[in-house]
Design an enzyme around this catalytic site. Structure first.
Site, PDB file in Angstrom:
ATOM      1  N   GLY A  10       0.713  -1.183   0.057  1.00  0.00           N
ATOM      2  CA  GLY A  10      -0.138  -0.101   0.038  1.00  0.00           C
ATOM      3  C   GLY A  10       0.734   1.236   0.024  1.00  0.00           C
ATOM      4  O   GLY A  10       0.654   2.288  -0.504  1.00  0.00           O
ATOM      5  N   ASN A  11       2.116   1.148   0.508  1.00  0.00           N
ATOM      6  CA  ASN A  11       2.920   2.475   0.785  1.00  0.00           C
ATOM      7  C   ASN A  11       3.596   2.729  -0.537  1.00  0.00           C
ATOM      8  O   ASN A  11       4.168   3.927  -0.874  1.00  0.00           O
ATOM      9  CB  ASN A  11       4.141   1.867   1.768  1.00  0.00           C
ATOM     10  N   LYS A  24      -7.193  -7.311   9.629  1.00  0.00           N
ATOM     11  CA  LYS A  24      -6.712  -6.596   8.820  1.00  0.00           C
ATOM     12  C   LYS A  24      -7.172  -5.249   8.840  1.00  0.00           C
ATOM     13  O   LYS A  24      -8.455  -4.735   8.660  1.00  0.00           O
ATOM     14  CB  LYS A  24      -7.113  -7.279   7.591  1.00  0.00           C
ATOM     15  N   LYS A  64      -2.766  -9.432   0.467  1.00  0.00           N
ATOM     16  CA  LYS A  64      -2.054  -9.372  -0.679  1.00  0.00           C
ATOM     17  C   LYS A  64      -0.728 -10.350  -0.800  1.00  0.00           C
ATOM     18  O   LYS A  64      -0.481 -10.823  -2.034  1.00  0.00           O
ATOM     19  CB  LYS A  64      -1.900  -8.090  -1.374  1.00  0.00           C
ATOM     20  N   LYS A  88       4.214 -10.917   5.283  1.00  0.00           N
ATOM     21  CA  LYS A  88       5.246 -10.759   4.151  1.00  0.00           C
ATOM     22  C   LYS A  88       6.232 -11.933   4.238  1.00  0.00           C
ATOM     23  O   LYS A  88       6.561 -12.756   3.363  1.00  0.00           O
ATOM     24  CB  LYS A  88       5.921  -9.403   4.355  1.00  0.00           C
TER      25      LYS A  88
END
Lengths: 305, 305
Positions: free
Chosen positions: B10-11, B129, B203, B265
């Protein structure tokens, strides 16, 4: 393999009196999508396009209702409706293909599509496309339409479907493709970049352009009436089974096909045939297959054919 | 041709202090997308995936701000963000390919993607989330996160990327593909239909699953730090250049990689390698190419390799 483009009108998604919940849209999609699945089984190569008038207007209204988060320009909202409606169509298609037992044989995809328009298109100075909910009372900045007071936005002509190369390639590979949602995200080319512009392209005109660019054989515009009519809405109305391009233009100039409804559909049929398309039909979402078998719809033809 | 999946956090779209306008997002995408265009030119077959946490939360907040029009369930909003962000990524990619003079050689598409989850996934009972804007003050129904008070939703595990067959075919045909946006639209299979469910899939986990299903060679998770660290945020932090799967699991169990940030991640990197992937790297969006050349990033490896 014949390529057929089926353009689904907003009414394929939201029927009169409905507010357009996702469940209503899925239910309404069943009839046309079932026929499309069968066409695919019968060997047609199918592209599905769809409108987004009510949906994109809803998103606009929603984002205007709060200042807590940033707002997106109109063209990005069009892109959002491609995701929204694309998912509804694709999951319905998936189900119908499963019913036929061919879901694993078929490849299908919803393709984000953007469409080049002319930055000098006169439409930017004269908005005509109604979007979002209709109100029974006058509303500031809204325009009176056949359905009530609605917001209207610019609707420039589609010049080029940017993803047509990719879509053509998918057709060659046997994909069923959902594309050009809401007429496509309107963009203008500015040196090395496509910039979005605040507009909503007519999905029938965009479908005709896509049909031309991918070399489709047939364009079916599926709406809420079975045939195009003269004097529509009057007692002396007359449904048309066949209509030549020159007749269509004449009737159009006489005002039989109003800009907000049948006008762009008839224009899309004309554009497609004049660009070399073989067959263009306007019919209802229930009669897609009947129309292909000459049992329903208004069939357009080039003069002399 | 090597298949590489680049998962953009998102960043990559909204930097600290920004509100996430479309122009800001386009500007932020330039650095990673430029590198991706170059990778494509160098012969890599590239899939781009992306997050949608702030964007999907914004849509939810917007639709809750008015009762004038109907609201969509959360999974449909995820589909909307695939259109929204897909357009921003694709038009930026188009520009970067034009700069390299290879835009007409390359085929590229944004593909609507949905992802099967288990209806009994424990995540539905324990939302984790964070989505949408962060507030500095306590807000009803919101949860305190590292960024402030945020709404949290269920984030079930991705079981299967439904469009993986189609995406694999596109890779075979040399397409650059943008897929699995926002982790994919979460669906459960119910006899003959995929039903959407109210959730947002992580994601990175979805990207690892897609990487496994299409047989990708490399998974790069691009975020806002160049490397994974032990004791992140403390004075005795330590960046890691290489990390074996067993070490990663051990550090994870020790709490080095929190659930809301580095945890999924690292888990995605582990999942991909354990499923047969060759290379998994976590790095910053600026260092994608450096990381591929072993000059940056945390490189994960299977024990014994």
């Amino acid at each position: 393999m014949k390529i057929i483009i089926v353009a689904l009108g907003g009414n394929a998604l939201i029927k009169p009196g409905e507010i357009g919940t996702s469940e209503q849209m899925i239910n309404n999609l069943r009839a046309p999508i079932k026929q499309i699945a069968e066409l695919s089984q019968e060997g047609y190569s199918v592209i599905i396009t769809h409108g987004n008038g009510p949906q994109v207007g809803n998103l606009l209204l929603q984002q205007e209702s709060t200042e807590e988060v940033t707002q997106m320009p109109l063209e990005i909202l069009v892109a959002e409706t491609q995701g929204q409606i694309g998912f509804l169509i694709e999951s319905t298609l998936d189900e119908e293909l499963m019913h036929l037992g061919i879901d694993m044989e078929k490849y299908f995809l919803t393709v984000l599509t953007y469409v080049e328009v002319d930055p000098d298109d006169r439409a930017f100075k004269r908005p005509t496309k109604p979007i979002g909910p209709a109100y029974t009372r006058r509303k500031k900045g809204y325009v009176k339409t056949s359905k009530g007071w609605r917001r209207v936005v610019a609707s420039p002509q589609p010049k080029r479907i940017i993803q047509s190369r990719e879509i053509k390639k998918l057709m060659d590979e046997g994909f069923i493709v959902i594309a050009c949602g809401g007429g496509g995200v309107p963009v203008v080319k500015n040196e090395t970049r496509f910039h979005g512009v605040e507009a909503v392209i007519d999905k029938d005109l965009a479908s005709a352009k896509l049909a031309e660019q991918v070399g489709a054989d047939i364009l079916i515009i599926a709406t809420d009436v079975e045939k195009v009519a003269l004097n529509y809405g009057r007692v002396d109305y007359k449904y048309l089974d066949r209509l030549s391009v020159s007749q269509a233009k004449e009737y159009m100039s006489q005002g039989h096909f109003p800009p907000g409804s049948m006008g762009p559909k008839v224009q899309a049929a004309i554009n497609f045939l004049e660009a070399g398309g073989k067959k263009a039909i306007i019919t209802s979402i229930e009669k897609i297959k009947d129309a292909l078998e000459q049992k329903a719809g208004t069939h357009f033809y080039l003069d002399g054919f």
